[in-house]
Design a protein around this motif. Structure first.
Motif, PDB file in Angstrom:
ATOM      1  N   TYR A 105       7.114  50.956 -22.310  1.00  0.00           N
ATOM      2  CA  TYR A 105       6.499  52.280 -22.432  1.00  0.00           C
ATOM      3  C   TYR A 105       7.066  52.987 -23.653  1.00  0.00           C
ATOM      4  O   TYR A 105       8.268  52.918 -23.903  1.00  0.00           O
ATOM      5  N   GLU A 156       6.010  58.507 -25.259  1.00  0.00           N
ATOM      6  CA  GLU A 156       5.033  59.350 -24.551  1.00  0.00           C
ATOM      7  C   GLU A 156       4.578  58.732 -23.234  1.00  0.00           C
ATOM      8  O   GLU A 156       3.611  59.185 -22.624  1.00  0.00           O
ATOM      9  N   ARG A 193       3.275  55.788 -22.743  1.00  0.00           N
ATOM     10  CA  ARG A 193       2.091  54.918 -22.814  1.00  0.00           C
ATOM     11  C   ARG A 193       2.514  53.453 -22.844  1.00  0.00           C
ATOM     12  O   ARG A 193       3.499  53.108 -23.476  1.00  0.00           O
ATOM     13  N   THR A 221       0.987  55.786 -12.152  1.00  0.00           N
ATOM     14  CA  THR A 221      -0.160  56.580 -12.595  1.00  0.00           C
ATOM     15  C   THR A 221      -0.677  56.030 -13.917  1.00  0.00           C
ATOM     16  O   THR A 221       0.008  55.281 -14.606  1.00  0.00           O
ATOM     17  N   ARG A 222      -1.913  56.372 -14.218  1.00  0.00           N
ATOM     18  CA  ARG A 222      -2.481  56.040 -15.525  1.00  0.00           C
ATOM     19  C   ARG A 222      -2.976  57.329 -16.163  1.00  0.00           C
ATOM     20  O   ARG A 222      -3.322  58.284 -15.470  1.00  0.00           O
ATOM     21  N   ARG A 223      -3.033  57.325 -17.474  1.00  0.00           N
ATOM     22  CA  ARG A 223      -3.609  58.460 -18.178  1.00  0.00           C
ATOM     23  C   ARG A 223      -5.061  58.162 -18.454  1.00  0.00           C
ATOM     24  O   ARG A 223      -5.377  57.241 -19.201  1.00  0.00           O
ATOM     25  N   THR A 256     -10.992  62.729 -18.174  1.00  0.00           N
ATOM     26  CA  THR A 256     -11.901  63.285 -17.177  1.00  0.00           C
ATOM     27  C   THR A 256     -13.297  63.431 -17.788  1.00  0.00           C
ATOM     28  O   THR A 256     -13.454  63.875 -18.935  1.00  0.00           O
ATOM     29  N   VAL A 272      -6.679  62.197  -8.926  1.00  0.00           N
ATOM     30  CA  VAL A 272      -6.253  62.878 -10.160  1.00  0.00           C
ATOM     31  C   VAL A 272      -5.171  63.879  -9.779  1.00  0.00           C
ATOM     32  O   VAL A 272      -5.356  64.710  -8.891  1.00  0.00           O
ATOM     33  N   GLU A 302      -7.288  64.580 -21.134  1.00  0.00           N
ATOM     34  CA  GLU A 302      -6.533  63.515 -20.486  1.00  0.00           C
ATOM     35  C   GLU A 302      -5.905  64.039 -19.198  1.00  0.00           C
ATOM     36  O   GLU A 302      -5.376  65.155 -19.172  1.00  0.00           O
ATOM     37  N   VAL A 303      -5.996  63.238 -18.146  1.00  0.00           N
ATOM     38  CA  VAL A 303      -5.349  63.598 -16.881  1.00  0.00           C
ATOM     39  C   VAL A 303      -4.502  62.419 -16.416  1.00  0.00           C
ATOM     40  O   VAL A 303      -4.675  61.290 -16.873  1.00  0.00           O
ATOM     41  N   GLU A 304      -3.583  62.727 -15.518  1.00  0.00           N
ATOM     42  CA  GLU A 304      -2.764  61.683 -14.914  1.00  0.00           C
ATOM     43  C   GLU A 304      -3.376  61.358 -13.557  1.00  0.00           C
ATOM     44  O   GLU A 304      -3.712  62.282 -12.797  1.00  0.00           O
TER      45      GLU A 304
END
Lengths: 420, 420
Positions: free
Chosen positions: A366, A369, A371, B341-343, B346, B395, B409-411
């Motif tokens: 990762y 940030e 990612r 979690t992923r980013r 939406t 979300v 962008e959301v988690e």
């Protein structure tokens, strides 16, 4: 040899490397030859992870009546204006409906999930009221319909709540239960026979012949099969001997798919061909434009499809991901989609690719940030099982893919997504 | 009440909403109170998905000797120059080492995995040679060491191949097998007792009391527990009755964790408190700054930790994802990380949030470039189990999170990532 295991006349990708079958085409042909198992009835708790063979309809309506979404008071909307005082005539907790009717100037204490009594059409929230004995003072005017969950908001008797073909999650089990379905019709778990062949292999803990290695494919593939929803049956190792291999032919009818490992290289495949030829085996032998794992056997022994994976453990497992998991999906009643991929950023440059689709064993890390980044292992030698075990992802490299700089986007199979 | 179930003095997030415990803090306190189960020895095939309690060391070296990476001829490097002709003195297939030595001007036929015979230190590839009888003509000069896999390239006897604390994949099973380990020490599967309470609930297929609903929590949570690597035990439903609930206390010692559903709202929690008070129950009751699922019981009945989830099925399952899966992870020998979690982007605007962390039930779709998009369901009513079942992701909305436009962008927790 039947039509379904011969080479196709032409295809977009095979025109590039005419003696090699593209991965996508090999997978499509495998899937086209497989049909879902028949249905069986299982008790609800056994159905998680299984694929529905028939749709599930709700056997009741939920909520069964209009219910309160909050704790408070069920009231007539016209009565509950700020400053009014209502008379509490009873209560309606969840599960214990109030039998009477709310008349003018009256209120019924209600709790979340409680049935809204006849006569009431609004909920006065607990925090918007002051109760003293049976007197309820309205501190905020209500809105008709507010905080009422309408009958059937969640689902309605007779309507489908779960579609056939769905792989059931824990949430689906909850929904099937809530809609009063104690039994579900699901596809039988596909029974996958797994046969490792080779003179030089021994089971873990058994004496190892001189120059031999310990067999890892059968049990690794069994774990993969189980994780993918199949029911693995590990057969005793067969030596490279036509008689021993032919013996297996007699057991193939017990399986929805027979997976072999080893015996799929050019010379070996003749042995399998020879051993099974007399048993009604229709053999297809494909050289696939992929690395690791180029040769693949695909055929049929009587009614049982046969998938012959390479003997090399890394190749066998990568082919397991690429071909066997989708095949188990199809047998289980799913479409048999290719393994899901994610678009990730490579942390290092990647060299250009040759004519074989490559599956680079890669680590996920990762960045600052948070990612995901992938880093292909420096040595991609197909004999290195430890490298595969340590890998988090397989970075997909199409035939003739160009070199990429660090920071470029790549497509990758994240192995945890598949549970392998 | 012991220290570990009382409120903390202060925390960054709790300063925002002082009567509500932040999700992260509740989870941290649950995890801090749990310890991994003890080790058990299981046969290799049973170990997939289990967490290693002890490291696994290789019991052999792989490859056990220098081996060929290709089919070809094992030769002395100095001899195999373009135009030379060598004399073939034998062969070394995988598993059948050549006993002699390669002398000057000699070659041994070798196959992938075959031991490189004494005297040879290069591999002449099959495609770079022309063989006629025992004469092998060299068409391309070899490079010393090329196409030889060195002894121990994959792993070396005595060295660790798998670390303690690792959740074993199919690949790990392969590596444990290849390194000759038929037995593995793993953490025992945590046994999770599941108790649904409530007067108004019936099991699927049983007669439903007037105003009652069908119990869905226990079996949905059992599926979630199984998927997370636990061993669920569903207890008979207990009515809202101090005696019936107290009876359960006597069985709690059989579990590594007792999960209850229902009895966790403000009034109900008193019942649980009263019922279990005499059984040595140390009760913690937390209002959590989250939606759905605000109230949570956390306590200990003798040595057994107790997690009390809300009775609302959607809340119970979301709390299962947020608290129970990490708890099972910790009990299984894993760190008990928060759900991954992923980013994601939406597809629609999202409203600002209030003081509770929200978990918006959302659908995943793909845009024209194949990238994941999430769309929160329009109605997030916590009574809608069908909406939860249909959701692909939750979300995450932090307390007081600002409104977001479409494309932001959301988690999100992708539920398939957790197998729920």
């Amino acid at each position: 040899m039947s039509a379904w295991c011969t080479r196709p006349a032409a295809s977009r990708a095979s025109s590039v490397a005419s003696d090699l079958l593209p991965v996508e085409e090999a997978r499509a042909r495998i899937l086209a030859a497989l049909a879902p198992t028949a249905a069986e009835t299982v008790a609800l708790p056994e159905a998680a992870g299984r694929v529905l063979a028939r749709p599930v309809a709700a056997r009741l309506t939920q909520p069964p009546a209009d219910v309160s979404a909050m704790d408070g008071y069920a009231v007539r909307a016209a009565d509950a204006v700020e400053g009014a005082t209502l008379s509490m005539i009873g209560s309606a907790p969840a599960g214990r409906p109030f039998a009477g009717e709310v008349g003018p100037g009256q209120a019924v204490r209600i709790f979340t999930g409680g049935f809204v009594p006849a006569g009431a059409e609004a909920i006065l929230l607990q925090e918007d009221a002051t109760a003293e004995g049976t007197a309820v003072r309205v501190n905020e005017t209500v809105k008709a319909g507010r905080w009422i969950r309408r009958r059937g908001l969640d689902f309605t008797e007779g309507h489908e709540v779960l579609a056939a073909g769905r792989k059931l999650t824990a949430r689906d089990i909850g929904l099937a239960a809530a809609s009063n379905n104690p039994w579900l019709a699901v596809h039988r778990k596909p029974r996958i026979g797994i046969l490792a062949t080779g003179d030089e292999i021994a089971l873990p803990g058994d004496p190892i012949p001189a120059g031999g290695i310990v067999s890892s494919n059968a049990h690794a593939l069994a774990a993969l099969v189980k994780g993918a929803g199949g029911d693995p049956v590990v057969l005793p190792i067969a030596p490279d001997d036509t008689h021993a291999i032919a013996e297996v032919a007699g057991t193939a009818h017990a399986f929805d798919l027979l997976v072999t490992t080893g015996g799929a290289s050019v010379g070996e495949h003749d042995l399998i061909q020879k051993a099974l030829g007399g048993e009604g085996f229709e053999l297809g032998f494909w050289k696939i434009a992929m690395r690791p794992g180029k040769p693949l056997i695909w055929g049929r022994l009587g009614r049982t499809p046969v998938l012959g994976l390479p003997g090399n453990p890394v190749s066998a497992l990568v082919c397991g991901v690429v071909f066997l998991i989708p095949a188990i999906g199809r047998l289980s009643g799913l479409p048999g989609d290719p393994p899901p991929t994610r678009r990730l950023i490579t942390a290092v440059p990647i060299a250009e690719n040759d004519r074989r689709a490559d599956h680079l064993r890669s680590a996920i890390s990762y960045d600052s940030e948070g990612r995901m980044r992938v880093t292909p292992a420096e040595m991609q030698d197909s004999s290195m099982l430890a490298t595969l075990a340590r890998a988090d992802a397989l970075v997909l490299r199409a035939p003739f893919a160009r070199a990429l700089p660090a920071g470029a986007e790549v497509e990758a199979i994240v192995l945890a997504d598949l549970g392998v």
